[in-house]
Each structure stands twice: as structure tokens, then as C-alpha cells.
Design a protein around this motif. Sequence first.
Motif, PDB file in Angstrom:
ATOM      1  N   CYS A  15      -6.156  -0.196   5.221  1.00  0.00           N
ATOM      2  CA  CYS A  15      -6.613   1.198   5.328  1.00  0.00           C
ATOM      3  C   CYS A  15      -7.720   1.532   4.315  1.00  0.00           C
ATOM      4  O   CYS A  15      -8.248   2.629   4.325  1.00  0.00           O
ATOM      5  CB  CYS A  15      -5.438   2.162   5.166  1.00  0.00           C
ATOM      6  SG  CYS A  15      -4.791   2.261   3.490  1.00  0.00           S
ATOM      7  N   CYS A  45      -6.576  -1.783  -0.394  1.00  0.00           N
ATOM      8  CA  CYS A  45      -5.774  -2.188   0.769  1.00  0.00           C
ATOM      9  C   CYS A  45      -6.734  -2.641   1.864  1.00  0.00           C
ATOM     10  O   CYS A  45      -7.584  -1.856   2.306  1.00  0.00           O
ATOM     11  CB  CYS A  45      -4.920  -1.020   1.262  1.00  0.00           C
ATOM     12  SG  CYS A  45      -4.066  -1.360   2.810  1.00  0.00           S
ATOM     13  N   CYS A 105      -0.064   2.983   3.752  1.00  0.00           N
ATOM     14  CA  CYS A 105       0.219   2.345   5.053  1.00  0.00           C
ATOM     15  C   CYS A 105       1.200   1.187   4.946  1.00  0.00           C
ATOM     16  O   CYS A 105       1.542   0.583   5.962  1.00  0.00           O
ATOM     17  CB  CYS A 105      -1.089   1.900   5.704  1.00  0.00           C
ATOM     18  SG  CYS A 105      -1.749   0.360   5.021  1.00  0.00           S
ATOM     19  N   CYS A 117       0.845  -1.194   0.000  1.00  0.00           N
ATOM     20  CA  CYS A 117       0.000   0.000   0.000  1.00  0.00           C
ATOM     21  C   CYS A 117       0.879   1.242   0.000  1.00  0.00           C
ATOM     22  O   CYS A 117       1.823   1.355   0.768  1.00  0.00           O
ATOM     23  CB  CYS A 117      -0.909  -0.009   1.225  1.00  0.00           C
ATOM     24  SG  CYS A 117      -1.853   1.509   1.426  1.00  0.00           S
TER      25      CYS A 117
HETATM   26 ZN   LIG Z   1      -3.126   0.758   3.231  1.00  0.00          ZN
END
Ligand SMILES: [Zn+2]
Length: 436
Positions: free
Chosen positions: A77, A74, A34, A31
Motif C-alpha cells: 500500500c 509497505c 493493510c 503493515c
Molecule cells: Zn500496507
Amino acid sequence: MTIATAIHKTTVPEPSTVGAYLPRSASFGRCRFCSAELRDVMADLGMQPVANAYRAFDQINRMEPFFPLRALVCSNCMLVQAQEFETADKLFSDDYAYFSSFSDSFLNHARRYAHESIRRFGLDCHSRVVEVASNDGYLLRWFHEQGIPVLGIEPTASTAQAAAAMGIPVHSSFFGVKTARELRAVGVQADLMPANNVVAHVPDINDFIEGFRILLKPKGVASFEFHHVMNLLRLNQFDTIYHEHYYYHSLATFRRILHEHKLDVFDVEKLPTHGGSLRVFVQHAGSGIHAVSERVEQVLREERLAGLDRVETYLGLNDRIRTMKHNLLSVLIQAKREGKRIAAYGAPAKGNTLLNFAGVRNDFIDYTVDRNPAKQQHMLPGTMIPILSPDVVFETKPDLLLVLIWNLFDEVQEQMSDIRSWGGRFMVAMPEVRVI
Ligand SMILES: [Zn+2]
């Protein structure tokens, strides 16, 4: 009964096992926000050329690179993002052809924003507006006209030159921490930083947002406009997925990113642009200059109700877009069997995603037209459909006009209403295939 409704009745639903025999990739990388491992595909649009790589007529015999086009989500997140595969400087070349000022409704939208911001934030000749991705000056011109100092930041040379010609100073570069520090070092700081339709296009979202924290005055306001991923899912707007788009934000994911960089959302507006966008107003975290509007919680609540906090919500899109492709092909095949001539209107990046995914080339569509002279006398990437001037429609009188810029469908219907004089009809593929 329209062609579209006749076809809808005969469409067989697609089994969800399509693509099930392809090997599953263990991971699509990490990601961009994150760093969690990416495993979930929201939309697989096959191999596609770079959507803005319009080709001149003399390139008709050259090869053209295609890359996989997938939107991933993702599961940590919920940030929807493109699979990593190319570098930004390759995608945005100097001959990048998108000039914002060629759409009337977009220009009006920009003028309204400028006038409202001047009033709301009390901007005057002592203020400074720094726009990130200032394009051809479509927005800054309205501040400049009111005597407010402006600076555009724009990496694309052809559009930056157009802005400079209107007297709008442009700093030619991509925006991020480095550019923000350079500008601050020469005394530039911003009271207002608009960044419209650009947060989707930056490869390093953390570096980009940190640049705003650096360049914004303590009481400054940044505002961001982006296509709302909630609408992408609700209205199957899969054609807004293309390689130059790295992110598809919800308010929740975008707010989370801002928090990481000590910036806070204090207001949000829903906009009709690009099929449903958000405009988010941002200030330094803890500054408390602007009270937080209750609209912020309202949009966050709508997103939770739409299931945007659960990965499953995103994964249903893939089956829906396959059904749409089959519906589009059915209508086009029937029209060709009836001997109809089909042209298209607009040469937007999203049209290229749709046409390449559906496999619709110059075997169905004779040509498309665009008001932007920089795009005319070129071909759409992948499909080799020639781009001509809108006058050609009135000279050749096609039976069907497929409007690729569906976000400006009303504007196009008005501009091109004379096609009805020879029985011509408009066609649009989003949010579902219709002939009007
Ligand atoms: Zn993420």
C-alpha cells in the motif's frame, strides 16, 4: 568560498554497499494499515534514544535506553511507517515538553486556519469544534475567542493544563473509537474536527480514523495536517523520522485509509509548515455536501509523477542521508580545527534524530537554546547537549549557530540577527549543509 562549499568539493561519495554486511531481517512485522509483510527499509538511522525524552541536569549519570530507528515502506500500500517496538503510553509521558504556542509563526498559522474555517464552513455559537491533539490550546483559542464552543482532546497533562487555564475544556485521553463513543454518548458531535500533526503519531491508524467517522456530524468536516512524504523524499528531510512518528503519508495512502472508514477527501492545500505539509479536508463518504476540488487530483498526479506509487522511489533515501551526514561532519570538524565555537538553536525532536545519527554531541556543540522554558535546563537525549535560554547566545557569542528547527529558519535568522555583530554565522543542515 563558504566553509560548506569548500567541504562539498572534497566529499567522497559513499559506496552504496555500506551496511550490506549486516544480516537482512526476513521481516519487520506487518503493515499497520493493510497487514502485508514489511520488508523494505527506506531509512536506517541506527540506534536512537526516544527523541522527546529530554533529561533534567540531575540525570546526567543515569543510563538512557536506545532503540533501532528505521522507517519502512509497505510494498503493497506504500504506507511509510516506523518499525514497531514501543508502546505509545511509554513515549508520551506527562512531562512531554512540546508546547505549540512557543512559535510565533505556528500561532499565526493556527489563527489563519481558524478564521478561514469559521467563514468557509459557517461556524457560529451553535457549532462545535472538537480538536484532536489540542496541545496547549494554540488553535482552539481562536475559535473560543469568537464564541464558538470548543472541546480539546489531549492525552498530555502538562499541555492540557495550559489549555484549560485559557478556559478551553479538554478531554484528557488518546483519541480513537473508544473516546469517540464516550463523547457521543454524552451528546458531543462535531461540526469541525481539526487534527494537526497527529495522524503521524497514532499507533493504530484504523482505530483513530474510525473515531472521526463516529464523532463527526452528518454534515461535519474533518481536517488533517501532516508532513507530506513527497517532501521528505525530495528534500531528504530524514530528521523528521523519529520513534514517535509512526507514519509518513502521501495523499494517496491517506485517502486510501479514509476510504476504508467511509470518509472522503474533498479538498487539499499545500502548506509550508514542517518543511512542506498537506492539509486535507474530509467529509462522510457519499454525503456530497462539499464538491471535490480539482486540487485533489492535481496532488495525486504530482505524487504519481514523483514515483510515490513505486517502492524503489522510497529506497533511494538511505544512500542520500549517509552522504548528508558526512557533509555535516566535515563542516563541523573543519570549524573545530579552526578553533571556532559552535552552538545550536532549537531543541526539536528532529534535531535529536539528526544529531544522534551524525554522532554530534557536546564535543562539537557547546549548548543549544530554546524559547520554551519547559525544555531549558534539560539535556538533549543521547547527545547530552544542554538546553539554555536564547539570551546565552548573546552572552557567549558563538561563531556558528546550527539551526535545528530548519522549518523556522527565516524566523530564527530574524530573531537572532544580532549574532552578525560579532561575525557569527548561521548554519543549517537541511535540505543540505549550508553556512550563511
Ligand atoms: Zn500496507
